[in-house]
Scaffold this motif. Structure first.
Motif, PDB file in Angstrom:
ATOM      1  N   GLU A   1       0.803  -1.327  -0.031  1.00 24.64           N
ATOM      2  CA  GLU A   1       0.156   0.128  -0.056  1.00 24.64           C
ATOM      3  C   GLU A   1       0.946   1.312  -0.030  1.00 24.64           C
ATOM      4  N   GLY A   2       0.468   2.164  -0.871  1.00 23.75           N
ATOM      5  CA  GLY A   2       1.049   3.221  -0.897  1.00 23.75           C
ATOM      6  C   GLY A   2       2.499   3.465  -1.751  1.00 23.75           C
ATOM      7  N   LYS A   3       3.043   4.733  -1.679  1.00 22.61           N
ATOM      8  CA  LYS A   3       4.376   4.811  -2.511  1.00 22.61           C
ATOM      9  C   LYS A   3       5.641   4.191  -1.865  1.00 22.61           C
ATOM     10  N   ILE A   4       6.475   3.919  -2.902  1.00 24.01           N
ATOM     11  CA  ILE A   4       7.739   3.212  -2.380  1.00 24.01           C
ATOM     12  C   ILE A   4       8.861   4.590  -2.243  1.00 24.01           C
ATOM     13  N   PRO A   5       9.539   4.881  -1.308  1.00 28.91           N
ATOM     14  CA  PRO A   5      10.375   5.827  -1.150  1.00 28.91           C
ATOM     15  C   PRO A   5      11.708   5.551  -1.819  1.00 28.91           C
ATOM     16  N   VAL A   6      12.278   6.578  -2.365  1.00 25.65           N
ATOM     17  CA  VAL A   6      13.753   6.373  -3.048  1.00 25.65           C
ATOM     18  C   VAL A   6      14.651   5.950  -2.127  1.00 25.65           C
ATOM     19  N   PRO A   7      15.457   5.098  -2.238  1.00 25.78           N
ATOM     20  CA  PRO A   7      16.398   4.268  -1.300  1.00 25.78           C
ATOM     21  C   PRO A   7      17.575   5.475  -1.259  1.00 25.78           C
ATOM     22  N   THR A   8      18.073   5.598   0.167  1.00 28.05           N
ATOM     23  CA  THR A   8      19.024   6.481   0.197  1.00 28.05           C
ATOM     24  C   THR A   8      20.451   6.061  -0.699  1.00 28.05           C
ATOM     25  N   PHE A   9      20.389   4.941  -0.891  1.00 27.97           N
ATOM     26  CA  PHE A   9      21.569   4.198  -1.343  1.00 27.97           C
ATOM     27  C   PHE A   9      21.668   3.895  -2.953  1.00 27.97           C
ATOM     28  N   TRP A  10      20.599   4.784  -3.452  1.00 25.37           N
ATOM     29  CA  TRP A  10      20.426   4.455  -4.950  1.00 25.37           C
ATOM     30  C   TRP A  10      20.433   6.088  -5.601  1.00 25.37           C
ATOM     31  N   GLY A  11      20.684   6.195  -6.711  1.00 25.73           N
ATOM     32  CA  GLY A  11      20.906   7.400  -7.575  1.00 25.73           C
ATOM     33  C   GLY A  11      21.421   7.366  -8.741  1.00 25.73           C
ATOM     34  N   GLY A  12      21.601   8.597  -9.435  1.00 18.71           N
ATOM     35  CA  GLY A  12      22.125   8.595 -10.809  1.00 18.71           C
ATOM     36  C   GLY A  12      23.403   9.382 -10.821  1.00 18.71           C
ATOM     37  N   TYR A  13      24.246   9.234 -12.206  1.00 18.77           N
ATOM     38  CA  TYR A  13      25.275  10.113 -12.520  1.00 18.77           C
ATOM     39  C   TYR A  13      25.261  10.651 -13.824  1.00 18.77           C
ATOM     40  N   ARG A  14      25.780  11.607 -13.817  1.00 19.51           N
ATOM     41  CA  ARG A  14      25.719  12.496 -15.240  1.00 19.51           C
ATOM     42  C   ARG A  14      27.228  12.415 -15.756  1.00 19.51           C
ATOM     43  N   VAL A  15      27.367  11.805 -16.853  1.00 18.25           N
ATOM     44  CA  VAL A  15      28.635  11.790 -17.659  1.00 18.25           C
ATOM     45  C   VAL A  15      29.005  13.106 -18.289  1.00 18.25           C
ATOM     46  N   LYS A  16      30.001  13.614 -17.816  1.00 22.60           N
ATOM     47  CA  LYS A  16      30.419  14.967 -18.581  1.00 22.60           C
ATOM     48  C   LYS A  16      31.342  14.725 -19.512  1.00 22.60           C
ATOM     49  N   VAL A  17      31.057  14.965 -20.892  1.00 23.20           N
ATOM     50  CA  VAL A  17      31.932  14.527 -21.816  1.00 23.20           C
ATOM     51  C   VAL A  17      33.104  15.470 -22.131  1.00 23.20           C
ATOM     52  N   ASP A  18      34.087  14.591 -22.398  1.00 21.07           N
ATOM     53  CA  ASP A  18      35.481  14.989 -22.881  1.00 21.07           C
ATOM     54  C   ASP A  18      35.621  14.823 -24.377  1.00 21.07           C
ATOM     55  N   THR A  19      35.408  13.508 -24.677  1.00 21.02           N
ATOM     56  CA  THR A  19      35.680  13.118 -26.112  1.00 21.02           C
ATOM     57  C   THR A  19      34.274  12.050 -26.534  1.00 21.02           C
ATOM     58  N   ILE A  20      33.988  12.320 -27.953  1.00 18.49           N
ATOM     59  CA  ILE A  20      32.982  11.341 -28.347  1.00 18.49           C
ATOM     60  C   ILE A  20      33.307  10.776 -29.826  1.00 18.49           C
ATOM     61  N   GLU A  21      33.647   9.733 -29.730  1.00 15.19           N
ATOM     62  CA  GLU A  21      34.052   9.168 -31.223  1.00 15.19           C
ATOM     63  C   GLU A  21      32.872   8.252 -31.910  1.00 15.19           C
ATOM     64  N   PHE A  22      32.870   8.598 -33.277  1.00 17.12           N
ATOM     65  CA  PHE A  22      31.913   7.713 -33.981  1.00 17.12           C
ATOM     66  C   PHE A  22      32.486   6.935 -35.032  1.00 17.12           C
ATOM     67  N   TRP A  23      32.110   5.913 -34.877  1.00 17.95           N
ATOM     68  CA  TRP A  23      32.895   4.684 -35.637  1.00 17.95           C
ATOM     69  C   TRP A  23      31.905   4.087 -36.696  1.00 17.95           C
ATOM     70  N   GLN A  24      32.138   3.910 -38.012  1.00 18.35           N
ATOM     71  CA  GLN A  24      31.344   3.337 -39.170  1.00 18.35           C
ATOM     72  C   GLN A  24      32.197   2.465 -39.890  1.00 18.35           C
ATOM     73  N   GLY A  25      31.837   1.212 -40.049  1.00 17.80           N
ATOM     74  CA  GLY A  25      32.453   0.041 -40.589  1.00 17.80           C
ATOM     75  C   GLY A  25      32.873   0.346 -41.885  1.00 17.80           C
ATOM     76  N   GLY A  26      33.875  -0.047 -42.401  1.00 20.55           N
ATOM     77  CA  GLY A  26      34.289   0.243 -43.989  1.00 20.55           C
ATOM     78  C   GLY A  26      34.617  -0.903 -44.672  1.00 20.55           C
ATOM     79  N   GLU A  27      34.849  -0.943 -45.784  1.00 19.45           N
ATOM     80  CA  GLU A  27      35.323  -2.183 -46.452  1.00 19.45           C
ATOM     81  C   GLU A  27      36.822  -2.402 -46.370  1.00 19.45           C
ATOM     82  N   HIS A  28      37.266  -3.410 -46.348  1.00 14.99           N
ATOM     83  CA  HIS A  28      38.738  -3.909 -46.384  1.00 14.99           C
ATOM     84  C   HIS A  28      39.263  -3.212 -44.952  1.00 14.99           C
ATOM     85  N   ARG A  29      38.608  -3.302 -44.036  1.00 17.49           N
ATOM     86  CA  ARG A  29      38.800  -2.562 -42.434  1.00 17.49           C
ATOM     87  C   ARG A  29      39.324  -1.118 -42.755  1.00 17.49           C
TER      88      ARG A  29
END
Length: 214
Positions: A162-190
């Motif tokens: 019955e009722g709402k479930i409280p947020v556990p004090t031992f649970w939470g989130g992280y935000r990853v602040k970006v330094d680099t982002i790499e995008f990789w697309q496969g190509g012929e002959h490696r």
């Protein structure tokens, strides 16, 4: 067949500098949207890599829960192994392996903890079963049998019937602040296409984009 003999050609697509958005988050969201439309299994699943106090790297699969210009967000038990690592070393790496599209995205950065308000907002949006699981599992701790975990879950299910479930004090989130982002697309002959966005000056919103050799 020997493992060394296993190979295939990558020829689905190509990636040119002119294809890229100026902002890497816009480029990521485009690729993520395409992965979702292609009905890839778990397109938001990412490998999260951390390092312990001895320099030993660890990896695990976590689900991305939000992304914007402020960073990439995920949630976890704050007593878990990954959380313990991040207490000592805030540096982190993320990897999205979209193999059916012959694409990968690799991110490096550092984490910041989310606020209590942000944690509560997401926790209360989760299904009740997921909320109970967050309470039941002391993530990364040793347990004698699965029945112990299931018993704890049923105990909590009865407690919070019955009722709402409280947020556990031992649970939470992280935000990853970006330094680099790499995008990789496969190509012929490696001869794969690789582009990395990097920011030399954190005070600016401009990104440097470089092509990398495959």
């Amino acid at each position: 067949m020997k493992l060394s003999d296993m190979r295939r050609e990558y020829a689905m697509d190509a990636l040119k500098r002119s294809d890229l958005a100026d902002n890497p988050v816009d480029q990521f969201n485009l690729w993520l949207e395409q992965a979702i439309k292609a009905e890839l299994t778990d397109p938001t699943a990412m490998t999260v890599a951390t390092v312990d106090e001895h320099g030993q790297p660890f990896q695990r699969i976590v689900l991305l829960k939000n992304v914007d210009d402020d960073g990439f967000v995920f949630y976890t038990n704050l007593g878990s192994r990954k959380a313990q690592h991040l207490e000592c070393n805030q540096k982190i790496s993320l990897h999205f392996p979209w193999h059916p599209m012959e694409r990968q995205v690799h991110i490096t950065g550092h984490v910041e903890k989310l606020t209590a308000v942000e944690n509560m907002k997401y926790f209360t949006s989760r299904p009740k079963e997921s909320q109970l699981a967050a309470w039941a599992s002391k993530q990364s701790s040793r347990i004698s049998a699965r029945s112990v975990l299931e018993g704890k879950y049923m105990e909590l299910k009865a407690k919070f019937a019955e009722g709402k479930i409280p947020v556990p004090t031992f649970w939470g989130g992280y935000r990853v602040k970006v330094d680099t982002i790499e995008f990789w697309q496969g190509g012929e002959h490696r001869l794969h296409d690789r582009f990395v966005y990097s920011k030399q000056d954190t005070s600016t919103t401009d990104w440097d984009i470089s092509r990398l050799a495959p």
